[in-house]
Design a protein around this motif. Structure first.
Motif, PDB file in Angstrom:
ATOM      1  N   ILE A 248      26.098  -3.038  -5.915  1.00 42.25           N
ATOM      2  CA  ILE A 248      26.724  -1.803  -5.427  1.00 42.25           C
ATOM      3  C   ILE A 248      25.795  -1.004  -4.522  1.00 42.25           C
ATOM      4  O   ILE A 248      26.200  -0.470  -3.504  1.00 42.25           O
ATOM      5  CB  ILE A 248      27.128  -0.928  -6.633  1.00 42.25           C
ATOM      6  N   GLU A 249      24.496  -0.933  -4.918  1.00 39.31           N
ATOM      7  CA  GLU A 249      23.583  -0.054  -4.183  1.00 39.31           C
ATOM      8  C   GLU A 249      23.400  -0.493  -2.730  1.00 39.31           C
ATOM      9  O   GLU A 249      22.942   0.289  -1.904  1.00 39.31           O
ATOM     10  CB  GLU A 249      22.239   0.017  -4.895  1.00 39.31           C
ATOM     11  N   LYS A 250      23.771  -1.753  -2.421  1.00 37.57           N
ATOM     12  CA  LYS A 250      23.607  -2.213  -1.044  1.00 37.57           C
ATOM     13  C   LYS A 250      24.863  -1.996  -0.216  1.00 37.57           C
ATOM     14  O   LYS A 250      24.907  -2.365   0.955  1.00 37.57           O
ATOM     15  CB  LYS A 250      23.248  -3.700  -1.041  1.00 37.57           C
ATOM     16  N   LEU A 251      25.902  -1.441  -0.829  1.00 37.76           N
ATOM     17  CA  LEU A 251      27.158  -1.273  -0.112  1.00 37.76           C
ATOM     18  C   LEU A 251      27.311   0.160   0.384  1.00 37.76           C
ATOM     19  O   LEU A 251      26.857   1.094  -0.266  1.00 37.76           O
ATOM     20  CB  LEU A 251      28.326  -1.615  -1.055  1.00 37.76           C
ATOM     21  N   PRO A 252      27.975   0.335   1.533  1.00 40.02           N
ATOM     22  CA  PRO A 252      28.226   1.694   2.013  1.00 40.02           C
ATOM     23  C   PRO A 252      29.200   2.429   1.093  1.00 40.02           C
ATOM     24  O   PRO A 252      29.948   1.796   0.336  1.00 40.02           O
ATOM     25  CB  PRO A 252      28.835   1.484   3.401  1.00 40.02           C
TER      26      PRO A 252
ATOM     27  N   VAL B 150      27.705   1.170 -11.761  1.00 42.44           N
ATOM     28  CA  VAL B 150      26.330   0.815 -12.115  1.00 42.44           C
ATOM     29  C   VAL B 150      25.689   0.185 -10.876  1.00 42.44           C
ATOM     30  O   VAL B 150      26.106  -0.886 -10.441  1.00 42.44           O
ATOM     31  CB  VAL B 150      26.300  -0.170 -13.288  1.00 42.44           C
ATOM     32  N   ASN B 151      24.696   0.874 -10.316  1.00 43.72           N
ATOM     33  CA  ASN B 151      24.182   0.486  -9.010  1.00 43.72           C
ATOM     34  C   ASN B 151      23.655  -0.939  -8.863  1.00 43.72           C
ATOM     35  O   ASN B 151      23.944  -1.595  -7.885  1.00 43.72           O
ATOM     36  CB  ASN B 151      23.121   1.483  -8.557  1.00 43.72           C
ATOM     37  N   PRO B 152      22.844  -1.440  -9.810  1.00 45.28           N
ATOM     38  CA  PRO B 152      22.312  -2.788  -9.589  1.00 45.28           C
ATOM     39  C   PRO B 152      23.341  -3.894  -9.874  1.00 45.28           C
ATOM     40  O   PRO B 152      23.080  -5.050  -9.589  1.00 45.28           O
ATOM     41  CB  PRO B 152      21.152  -2.887 -10.583  1.00 45.28           C
ATOM     42  N   PHE B 153      24.488  -3.554 -10.467  1.00 47.34           N
ATOM     43  CA  PHE B 153      25.515  -4.551 -10.765  1.00 47.34           C
ATOM     44  C   PHE B 153      26.327  -4.860  -9.502  1.00 47.34           C
ATOM     45  O   PHE B 153      26.465  -4.025  -8.621  1.00 47.34           O
ATOM     46  CB  PHE B 153      26.472  -4.027 -11.837  1.00 47.34           C
ATOM     47  N   THR B 154      26.898  -6.049  -9.454  1.00 44.67           N
ATOM     48  CA  THR B 154      27.797  -6.371  -8.349  1.00 44.67           C
ATOM     49  C   THR B 154      29.146  -5.720  -8.599  1.00 44.67           C
ATOM     50  O   THR B 154      29.416  -5.211  -9.688  1.00 44.67           O
ATOM     51  CB  THR B 154      28.015  -7.890  -8.245  1.00 44.67           C
TER      52      THR B 154
END
Lengths: 424, 515
Positions: B145-149, B97-101
């Motif tokens: 998640i969305e900020k990680l490569p 889930v992209n916005p979740f850590t």
């Protein structure tokens, strides 16, 4: 589902159906109060629930398969069925409140089509609805949910008031008024088109905003700029050189109705006989294929916005230059209050086809035209009539809304996703 | 690792999988995976690698055969069941889930059964930190998640499985989405996992990875098991042979092909994929009149992006494409068609046609504004379009009830014939055919292949992008093999055999040059 459960469900369904039917025939289960007839409604619910239960158990989807006619008759059948269901639900509501549905509907029909004045009134009510219906229909064809007709129509109306008060020779004046109203409507659609193309702003958001701005702008103009010095409640009347004459003396319908029909035909030609229309329809169905075909989806959407805006602007103008005897706009905007939004229902009923919009507008025009008689003869209060109208609109729009919101395909996808692993 | 004394962790016995539509995806697949080994699954597209892993991870039931997990017959009802018993899979497309850590993502599914009790984040975090130290897998837990490569996201997927104490990890083409550096880190991670006693099955089509990483490898070819071998005992050529087979090639029909002047040139073309990485790297080639130039390769190596760029559907970053000595305009299909391109797109249903349009309407997609069909006052002359559509139907044997039938009710073969017919009616100089026979039955496939050869013999230049090796060998005069956006080699078809093309597709051109 195994067979014993099926059998149980079918018997429950049958029981419900029979009890419901019996209750409906008896008409009185002893729950009647002074104002309401719960028994009738409960009976009806029983019938419907029983029918649905049996239908769904016997074969999932069998009902749909029966309706699934092929070819050109299909849309007509869908719409016809929806109208019938809408009328039945309306009847049930009236029955609940102890009005006579049969008398109400016969009065409605008589009021709308009983004599030439009825027809004239229907046509008068339908005239702007065809046009606002076109706005929405063109949008849907391009894959847009353009609900900006309301604001564009209002601005078209006030533009017609403005241009209509400038002296010009008749004929030319008609044309200029119509052209300017259409241009103003188109202009008011441009911000939404621009925001969509450049910034990806959804047209529902932008058109709602634009409608709101237009509403207050038009109210201001109607009261403060074009207000009639002698009669505070309305604007000045447009000059006779831009007024359309009535078709039948004594009825409201004017020759502007032909312009409305002509517009629908023109939109049909553009959408189905021009490369532009090809691009618009292709854009609404498949963006990838549209690009592959060398067309520009953004341009197609912009065209749909502009064409829709023109139709809506024209709709507003018809309510001024084709509105005897005042040929003016009331300051409370009552004569155009919901035309834009009603157009959505018209388009849905007409299955987003320009010719369908003519029929959809006739249906809603008839509902409006038949109102007074229904009110007088069946004693149905105006509010009630509006409720019934609303119910009919909801039911009638359901299949098309369903399709538009893609619920069915989502449901099918879900179904497929669940079935695949099990089947394998 | 000792092959004889250990009990296998997972054993597949004669696994057969037939899909409901009758496709036989796997036939008699038998292999053993020992504890602590890295087991490679090698094969081309459609070889059955995914189907096999889906069966192992409980996503698909098998049709017949037996799967033994820790010595006992395994009958997983669903992926969760498999996970609870110790088998976890990391898919190519992550389930995050992209916005979740990372922490929130990993905790998903650990909430307790009633959905109301609070998640014990502290406990999970402590446990995760412990796992990270033990396994040498590091990932930030408190960043969305969305900020990680992508590489880190992948590690989080693996952590998710480790938290659930799996014994067997299945990785579906783990390096396909990674940059070379990330891939190297990935291998370090895999080795650490192996040291920690985990067993790993990983899917790939890259020979180098197999040779470098695996202990054992199972090679699949069109649903059949081409072999299961110990990596130490084979070299790249053996693997390539296993992957593409040694069957005699179908005979090639060659008319009097006369190669003429070059018509189509690509100079240092660079194209990015949706994810923003460079999918086509400075590609150079040219195609002559009367020549079919084939582009082979395992899918996902930049062929799709190349085709879309040439067809005007995708922007290119740098470089040039020339058709008939004119520079091709970017992102402008209409101008490109006018310059003489016919484009048979890879995805005919999504791109090549508007499915809800009738056969007649589809017959002018891309020609809707052409003078040929222009009628009175800018209208489309539907009379002419009708004749055009009827001509196409007759000439290209499109089976349809009428020209008013929606294209979606045509069979795949007939849809493709319609697309091909329409494209050829543009009277092109150059034809781009991307996967032209994918999903078609034998009859339609042969029809379209014959047609392409005929066109070549008429002097057209043709670019054939195909993942189907038979098609490449049957049709192409020259072949370029794409691997990670570059050509690992361009050869005249007669100089290639299956072993060589297999090595090129697996990215081992050095091995070819040596031989």
């Amino acid at each position: 589902m195994n067979n014993s459960i099926k059998a149980v469900l079918i018997s429950i369904g049958t029981l419900l159906f029979i009890i419901g039917w019996w209750g409906f025939i008896q008409g009185n289960l002893g729950w009647e109060t002074e104002d309401y007839r719960f028994d009738r409604v409960v009976s009806l619910l029983g019938i419907v629930a029983g029918g649905l239960l049996i239908g769904s158990v016997i074969r999932q989807g069998s009902l749909i398969r029966i309706i699934e006619l092929k070819g050109i008759l299909r849309p007509f059948f869908d719409v016809f069925a929806a109208v019938i269901v809408g009328l039945i639900v309306g009847a049930a509501v009236m029955d609940l409140f102890k009005f006579d549905p049969w008398l109400a509907y016969s009065s409605l029909f008589k009021g709308a089509f009983g004599d030439k004045y009825g027809w004239a009134d229907t046509a008068f009510n339908a005239t702007p609805l065809v046009l606002t219906g076109l706005t929405f229909a063109i949008g849907v064809r391009a894959g847009l949910f353009n609900i900006g007709a309301q604001g564009q129509m209002m601005l078209g109306a006030i533009a017609a008031v403005g241009i209509g008060s400038i002296a010009m020779p008749p004929g030319i004046h008609h044309m200029v008024t119509i052209m300017v109203a259409m241009m103003v409507g188109a202009l008011w659609s441009l911000p939404a088109a621009f925001l969509k193309a450049k910034r990806g702003v959804h047209e529902v958001i932008s058109t709602i905003m634009l409608n709101f701005v237009a509403l207050w702008l038009v109210r201001f103009l109607a009261l403060k700029v074009f207000g009639d010095p002698n009669r505070a409640e309305k604007t000045v009347s447009v000059l006779e050189s831009t007024q359309f004459s009535t078709i039948i003396p004594g009825a409201d319908v004017t020759h502007v109705v032909w312009i409305s029909i002509l517009a629908a035909l023109l939109v049909y030609v553009v959408l189905w006989h021009m490369p532009l229309g090809y691009a618009v329809r292709s854009t609404g169905l498949n963006l990838d294929a549209t690009r592959y075909g060398g067309m520009n989806p953004n341009r197609a959407m912009n065209s749909a916005f502009v064409l829709g805006g023109m139709a809506a602007g024209l709709a507003g103008a018809t309510q001024i230059i084709g509105r005897p005897p005042v040929f003016a706009l009331y300051g409370d905007l009552s004569q155009i209050a919901t035309l834009g939004f009603d157009g959505i229902a018209v388009a849905l009923l007409g299955r987003n086809h320009p010719i369908g919009a003519i029929f959809g507008a006739l249906f809603f025009g008839a509902l409006n035209a038949g109102l007074p008689l229904m009110q007088i003869r069946a004693q149905v209060p105006l509010e009630m009539v509006r409720v019934i109208q609303g119910v009919i609109v909801i039911v009638v729009s359901m299949p098309e809304l369903w399709r538009l919101l893609n619920i069915k395909s989502h449901a099918l996808k879900l179904k497929a996703a669940f079935e695949k692993p099990q089947k394998a | 690792m000792n092959k004889t004394t250990q009990e296998p962790l997972l054993e597949a016995r004669d696994i057969i999988k037939v899909y409901p539509d009758g496709t036989e995806a796997l036939t008699d697949v038998t292999f053993k995976v020992y504890p602590g080994e890295v087991h490679g699954l090698l094969g081309e597209n459609g070889a059955g690698k995914s189907t096999l892993t889906k069966i192992i991870s409980g996503l698909l039931p098998l049709t017949s055969g037996q799967l033994l997990w820790k010595g006992k017959p395994a009958d997983f009802k669903n992926p969760l069941d498999a996970l609870n018993q110790g088998i976890g899979m990391v898919h190519q497309h992550f389930a995050l889930v992209n916005p979740f850590t990372a922490l929130e993502n990993i905790s998903l599914g650990q909430e307790g059964s009633n959905g109301l009790s609070s998640v014990d984040f502290d406990r999970i975090e402590t446990r995760l930190k412990q796992i990270m130290v033990e396994g040498g897998l590091h990932a930030p837990l408190d960043i969305p998640i969305e900020k990680l490569p992508v590489g880190v996201q992948q590690r989080i997927e693996i952590l998710k499985l480790l938290l659930r104490d799996v014994d067997l990890l299945i990785l579906d083409e783990p390096t396909a989405v990674l940059t070379p550096q990330e891939a190297d880190e990935m291998f370090v991670t895999l080795r650490k996992l192996k040291e920690a006693g985990k067993t790993i099955i990983f899917i790939t089509h890259k020979l180098r990875e197999v040779l470098e990483m695996t202990d054992q490898v199972t090679v699949l070819r069109r649903g059949h098991q081409a072999g299961t071998v110990w990596t130490k005992e084979v070299d790249s050529k053996d693997l390539a042979n296993l992957m593409v087979g040694k069957e005699v090639l179908p005979s090639v029909k060659r008319g009097g092909a006369k190669i003429g002047k070059p018509v189509f040139k690509v100079n240092k073309l660079q194209v990015k994929s949706e994810l923003g990485d460079i999918a086509v790297k400075e590609l150079d080639f040219e195609i002559h009149e009367g020549e079919i130039f084939g582009i082979a390769g395992v899918e996902g190596n930049g062929q799709t992006e190349l085709g879309e760029a040439i067809g005007g559907l995708r922007k290119w970053e740098s470089g040039q494409v020339l058709l008939n000595d004119q520079i091709l305009r970017q992102m402008n299909p209409r101008a490109i068609y006018e310059q003489g391109l016919a484009h048979i797109p890879e995805d005919r249903r999504r791109v090549g046609m508007v499915l809800d349009f009738s056969v007649r309407d589809n017959s002018i997609l891309g020609l809707q504004s052409s003078e040929k069909f222009r009628g009175f006052m800018g209208r489309v002359n539907w009379g002419k379009v009708k004749r055009h559509a009827q001509e196409l139907i007759e000439k290209f044997e499109v089976k349809t009830q009428s020209i008013k039938t929606p294209a979606k009710s045509l069979s795949g073969g007939n849809q493709q014939k319609l697309v091909v017919g329409r494209e050829l009616s543009k009277d092109p100089l150059f034809i781009l055919a991307a996967q032209p026979t994918r999903g078609l039955d034998i009859g339609a496939t042969q029809y379209i292949r014959d047609l392409l050869v005929q066109l070549r013999d008429q002097g057209k230049a043709i670019l054939l992008i195909s993942a189907e090796l038979d098609e490449i060998f049957q049709l192409a005069d020259r072949v370029g093999v794409m691997y990670e956006g570059e050509f690992t080699g361009i050869y005249p078809t007669h100089e290639l055999d299956r072993e060589r093309i297999g090595l090129l597709m697996g990215g081992l051109q050095e091995a070819v040059e040596k031989s």
